[in-house]
Design a protein around this motif. Structure first.
Motif, mmCIF file in Angstrom:
data_model
loop_
_atom_site.group_PDB
_atom_site.id
_atom_site.type_symbol
_atom_site.label_atom_id
_atom_site.label_comp_id
_atom_site.label_asym_id
_atom_site.label_seq_id
_atom_site.Cartn_x
_atom_site.Cartn_y
_atom_site.Cartn_z
ATOM 1 N N ILE B 2 41.742 49.986 49.717
ATOM 2 C CA ILE B 2 43.167 49.673 49.691
ATOM 3 C C ILE B 2 43.552 48.867 50.928
ATOM 4 C CG2 ILE B 2 43.824 51.892 50.739
ATOM 5 C CD1 ILE B 2 45.891 50.449 47.988
ATOM 6 N N VAL B 3 42.881 49.177 52.048
ATOM 7 C CA VAL B 3 43.164 48.440 53.284
ATOM 8 C C VAL B 3 42.798 46.982 53.105
ATOM 9 C CG1 VAL B 3 42.597 48.276 55.717
ATOM 10 C CG2 VAL B 3 42.791 50.510 54.648
ATOM 11 N N GLN B 4 41.625 46.770 52.473
ATOM 12 C CA GLN B 4 41.165 45.400 52.263
ATOM 13 C C GLN B 4 42.152 44.614 51.396
ATOM 14 O OE1 GLN B 4 37.366 44.704 50.380
ATOM 15 N NE2 GLN B 4 36.438 44.665 52.391
ATOM 16 N N GLU B 5 42.641 45.294 50.346
ATOM 17 C CA GLU B 5 43.593 44.606 49.462
ATOM 18 C C GLU B 5 44.870 44.267 50.199
ATOM 19 O OE1 GLU B 5 44.409 46.497 45.730
ATOM 20 O OE2 GLU B 5 42.285 46.422 45.204
ATOM 21 N N LEU B 6 45.323 45.219 51.029
ATOM 22 C CA LEU B 6 46.546 44.967 51.792
ATOM 23 C C LEU B 6 46.355 43.761 52.712
ATOM 24 C CD1 LEU B 6 47.897 48.487 52.766
ATOM 25 C CD2 LEU B 6 48.937 46.779 51.279
#
Lengths: 350, 204
Positions: B2-6
């Motif tokens: 999710i961090v990567q997507e953000l």
């Protein structure tokens, strides 16, 4: 059960973040302190080279002088020139400072002490050192002053010209080491002082130091400031804390270039006595962070030495030196470095 | 994940906004700075794709060198904004037509089922820790694609020589300095010691 695993996982993640932040603080705080004492060191060294005493009034031996300077600058008023571009004027010093600090992320202090052990470390360093010039150009333009603007123009031309020579000098290191990872570059130089890359790449070593002077706008290449010609160049309109940040960026850049020279050409944390019959067996033969710091200090001293020795270059001569002398030499030596590798004259980590 | 997507969405947003700003801001200096920001965000997105070599080269070449020269030139030009804005309404229909044509072309490619879309591209397996983007690229360039690579190099060389040949003007009668000659100057070439008798001060 699942919740517990998740809790542990998030805990480790937060730990990792905290740990990394801690490491960043551990690099940046000493760096700022070293910058403060580097200015003191500079005044003392140049003082003794010119047979003066240097600062000796504030504290024992004048050691508190850097703090006095910092507080003086912080307490002064920041003057915004009329018609200056407010936003860019304020942000320019920060743009100059950020790359000088960010580049330390990939600098290996010893075999395991490195914030980010990335594969393209050398490229990363090149990219960040090439960004520092934006701060100077933007400062010069946003000041709405002709001297500042002239300084910015000079800085832009000089940085673009010397980046090429600097990059080519590092290409030699790349060819011999066969890697762009800074830690592996140091490891490839193992085997004592004669195996470090200053010897097989001697012209590139010299050229790297010369371009380093030009990139950091230090004497004799301080055309961007040139106080006898354009008052103080790009930072003529800056005062107080904003000027202090420019000052910090310049010295942080000098320390960075010194550290990089130590890594690329002087074996980083490796001991010069490594592999010698008697000394090499004692504790002196072991590589450690102390050797890295010692080498960096030697190169930092050379920056001051140059300043006290050489008069400022004329602008057209700087361009001539960069384009017609340094770049052709690096091109030729790149070929020679390739030959050295192919013929097995320089072997990795021997 | 999710961090990567953000991170991806953050940099994409910054990049698109910066790209829009490049063509809309009034001040040309701001336009160049926004272009720098767009390049930088693109580099960050490439970094997320594990293409670190391309990402850093983008910063070194475009941000570190090309855009510095752009900024240099734009600052030197004294651009008057009024004539630039003059024909805006008159050219608007043509510009809109071109923009719509480009948008339709892009949509035709992107929207056609079967060529693009999430189901057409399996998620690539993440590379192992010792995978070096730079090494892989170098090996491909210098083995499989050696000839195209060399040809590209020759084309660039020709372009450099052409640029020099087109802009180099030699005018007769201009004064130039020869720095190596200047540096070689010796003392006895410019200083002449003359022996003369000491003279009495006037009126003594």
């Amino acid at each position: 059960m699942f919740e517990m695993i998740e809790a542990v996982f998030t805990w480790i993640q937060s730990q990792y973040l905290i740990w990394t932040l801690l490491k960043i603080v551990l690099i940046v705080l000493p760096l700022i302190t070293v910058v403060a004492f580097y200015t003191f060191f500079e005044r003392k060294v140049i003082g003794s080279m010119q047979i003066r005493v240097g600062p000796n009034r504030v504290g024992p031996l004048g050691l508190i002088q850097p703090f006095a300077d910092v507080f003086k600058l912080l307490l002064k008023e920041i003057i915004l020139p009329t018609n200056a571009n407010r936003f860019l004027f304020v942000i320019a010093p920060v743009i100059a400072l950020a790359p000088a600090f960010a580049a330390w992320a990939v600098v290996p202090f010893n075999d395991f002490l490195v914030l980010a052990d990335v594969d393209a470390g050398l490229l990363y360093v090149l990219a960040l050192t090439s960004l520092g010039v934006y701060g100077i150009i933007i400062a010069g333009w946003a000041s709405n002053s002709k001297y500042a603007f002239l300084g910015a123009m000079r800085a832009a031309a000089q940085a673009v010209s010397y980046e090429i020579a600097m990059g080519f000098a590092l290409v030699g290191v790349l060819i011999l080491a066969g890697t762009m990872n800074l830690r592996e570059i140091v490891l490839a130089q193992q085997g004592g002082i004669l195996d470090w890359y200053w010897l097989p790449l001697f012209p590139m070593f010299v050229i790297y130091m010369i371009s380093g002077l030009a990139e950091t706008n230090r004497a004799p290449f301080d055309m961007a400031e040139g106080e006898s010609e354009i008052v103080a160049g790009f930072h003529v309109e800056y005062s107080g804390a904003a000027f202090a940040v420019f000052f910090l960026a310049e010295y942080a850049n000098m320390i960075l270039i010194s550290g990089l020279t130590a890594i690329m050409f002087a074996g980083g944390w490796l001991s010069p006595f490594e592999g010698m019959p008697v000394l090499g067996d004692t504790f002196l033969g072991e590589g450690s962070i102390i050797w890295f710091l010692a080498k960096t200090v030697v190169f930092m001293f050379m920056f001051l030495w140059y300043r006290a020795t050489f008069p400022r270059y004329r602008y057209d001569q700087i361009m001539r030196l960069g384009w017609t002398v340094l770049i052709p030499i690096t091109l030729v030596w790149t070929m020679l470095a390739a030959l050295m590798t192919v013929l097995g004259i320089v072997v990795k980590g021997s | 994940m999710i961090v990567q997507e953000l991170i991806f969405y953050f940099f994409s947003l910054v990049m698109v906004l910066a790209a829009v700003a490049v063509v809309t801001v009034r001040n040309p200096i701001y336009a160049v700075l926004y272009l720098v920001l767009a390049f930088f965000s693109a580099a960050a997105i490439w970094m997320l794709l594990e293409a670190e070599f391309l990402a850093i080269i983008l910063v070194v070449v475009y941000v570190g060198a090309v855009m510095v020269l752009f900024l240099f030139v734009v600052m030197m030009l004294d651009i008057n904004l009024v004539p630039l804005k003059e024909g805006f309404i008159r050219y608007l229909p043509v510009a809109a037509l071109v923009a719509i044509a480009m948008a339709v072309e892009m949509l035709m490619v992107v929207w056609s089922r079967g060529r693009f879309g999430v189901d057409m591209f399996p998620v690539p397996a993440p590379n192992s820790a010792d995978y070096s983007n730079t090494r892989e690229l170098g090996e491909l360039l210098y083995t499989n694609y050696l000839l195209p690579f060399e040809v590209a190099g020759v084309v660039l060389l020709v372009a450099i020589i052409a640029a020099v040949a087109l802009t180099l003007r030699t005018r007769p009668g201009i004064k130039t300095q020869n720095p190596s000659e200047q540096v070689r100057t010796r003392r006895d070439e410019s200083v002449r010691l003359v022996k003369m008798k000491s003279e009495k001060p006037r009126g003594a």
